[in-house]
Scaffold this motif. Structure first.
Motif: not given
Length: 476
Positions: A112, A114, A116, A118-120, A351
């Motif tokens: 992952q 992690s 954002s 927007l993602d999970g 990221s």
């Protein structure tokens, strides 16, 4: 798809099982393998290609995971240190608890980013873990936290927020106008870690902005009266870097006394509590960390005493609004800034892996009491090694064992060369690192591994004793 890659995908369960067997074999050997292996002997006719560290050429053709496992086992694994083991006492290095290891493996499995929303749910897991850590260290709700790679990045992030606070006080914004908009800056500290000067260099404040404040006699803790005078001599707002656990002697500044100086002086209080914060877990030692919550920003390193794998640390602050002003990232594909900023807006990284998962696993598995036991056992081991060295005429303690570090030297002629010889002679059995304390060349043993027991202390003391005898004979 490449044929070899496709074959590895088809055999992935078997390959993961082979990796598991390799990992188990490495962990089972920790107690008996050299802590730091001796370097291989130099060839009789040396050449660049025969050097043991000379890179091999990149393979032209695919050979698959099984081949890579075999090559790693033959070329690299025997030369790696047993830093996950119980007698690696250099730096301040934890291991990885069973739960943390499981969490780290699953971190790679889920892969992952992690940062954002927007993602999970990665951000939510990190925030839950930060909440647990805040409770563990006795911090109030005013502190928000984010995961970073280590203490250096945590200190850098905290001081970046401090830099923006200085701008707020002076009516400028360093994040928009550059650090030069601040003019001269003073950063005051008694015995700062080397990463503080490195952070000031990165942030454009400059290493020369760091001003040493006198410490208490025979201590590494800052003298609050001297700090009061230094702040009175400082024009405009300043930054104070407090220490909750110095590297050499684990000395603690009086955080309450420092915070009280804000009644008379304007300054940002950043506390470097990379491993000293863990004193809060032990009822006997919690007073040392009293006042952590008064910090404006705070550094705590988790791959030290929380015993999660590298790289993992947390950074806390009371001013997340300033943090987001520094690190905000404007791009349509990133999550919103808003009142609850996405993590991408809170650190230098756009990221990062889901570092929080290993910490979540070990906190969920062992709770406060399990981690308190690790801290208290390591403290007891440090005291035991300190007592053994104090009774040994070959050695001399340079400071009391306040928490988990033993700072010691040779009783006679403690030159850097003799200490290096001693350290190298003992390193297959115990690893310690060199330092200088109050002008005296020294060694330090730091206890922070969840595996370490009194039996390891006995082995370490014996190895140091034998190495000292060997060093004495060599100079006789």
């Amino acid at each position: 798809m490449d044929r070899t890659l496709a074959a590895d995908l088809a055999r992935l369960p078997d390959l993961l099982d082979a990796t598991r067997r390799t990992a188990v074999a490495s962990l089972e050997a920790l107690d008996d393998r050299p802590v730091v292996p001796l370097p291989p002997p130099a060839p009789s006719t040396p050449s660049p290609s025969s050097h043991p560290h000379a890179p091999e050429p990149l393979p032209a053709r695919a050979t698959g995971t099984e081949s890579a496992l075999a090559a790693f086992a033959q070329r690299w694994a025997p030369r790696l240190s047993a830093s996950a083991g119980p007698r690696y006492l250099g730096f301040v290095t934890g291991g990885a608890t069973p739960a943390a290891l499981a969490g780290d493996w699953l971190t790679a499995v889920h892969d992952q980013n992690s940062n954002s929303a927007l993602d999970g749910a990665g951000q939510d897991l990190e925030r839950e873990t930060v909440t647990w850590l805040r409770e563990l260290f006795g911090l109030g709700d005013a502190h928000t936290g984010t995961f970073v790679s280590g203490a250096t990045m945590s200190n850098t992030t905290g001081l970046a927020i401090a830099r923006e606070w200085l701008g707020e006080r002076l009516g400028v914004s360093p994040s928009e106008d550059g650090a030069a908009a601040l003019g001269p800056v003073r950063v005051l500290s008694g015995a700062p870690h080397s990463s503080i000067a490195k952070a000031l260099s990165v942030l454009g404040l400059g290493r020369s902005s760091l001003v040493a404040v006198p410490t208490l006699p025979g201590r590494e803790a800052v003298d609050p009266a001297a700090l009061d005078r230094a702040l009175a001599d400082t024009r405009g707002p300043a930054v104070v870097v407090a220490n909750a656990g110095t590297v050499n002697t684990v000395d603690f500044d009086d955080l309450r006394a420092i915070a009280a100086l804000r009644e008379r002086h304007a300054f940002w209080l950043h506390t470097d509590a990379a491993f000293g914060a863990f004193a809060a877990l032990s009822p006997e030692h919690a007073h040392l960390a009293d006042g952590l919550d008064a910090s404006d920003s705070l550094c705590i390193d988790l791959h030290k005493w929380l015993n999660v794998p590298y790289d993992s640390a947390v950074q806390f602050t009371r001013r997340q609004d300033l943090q987001a002003r520094v690190f905000q990232n404007a791009a349509a594909y990133l999550g919103p800034l808003g009142e609850r900023p996405d993590l991408v807006h809170l650190t230098p990284e756009n990221s990062h892996r889901l570092r929080a998962l290993a910490a979540w696993f070990t906190l969920r598995a062992y709770g406060r009491e399990g981690h308190r036991e690790i801290v208290e056992r390591d403290i007891a081991c440090a005291r035991a090694l300190g007592a053994a060295l104090e009774e040994d005429p070959a050695f001399r303690l340079l400071a009391p064992v306040r928490l988990n570090v033993v700072c010691f030297t040779l009783a006679e002629d403690p030159t850097p060369a003799r200490l290096a010889a001693l350290r190298e002679a003992a390193q297959e059995e115990v690893f310690v690192t060199p330092t200088v304390h109050a002008g005296t060349p020294a060694l330090r043993a730091a206890f922070s591994n969840w595996r370490t027991t009194q039996a390891d202390v006995h082995r370490a003391a014996q190895a140091l004793r034998t190495a000292a005898d060997t060093a004495a004979k060599g100079t006789a």
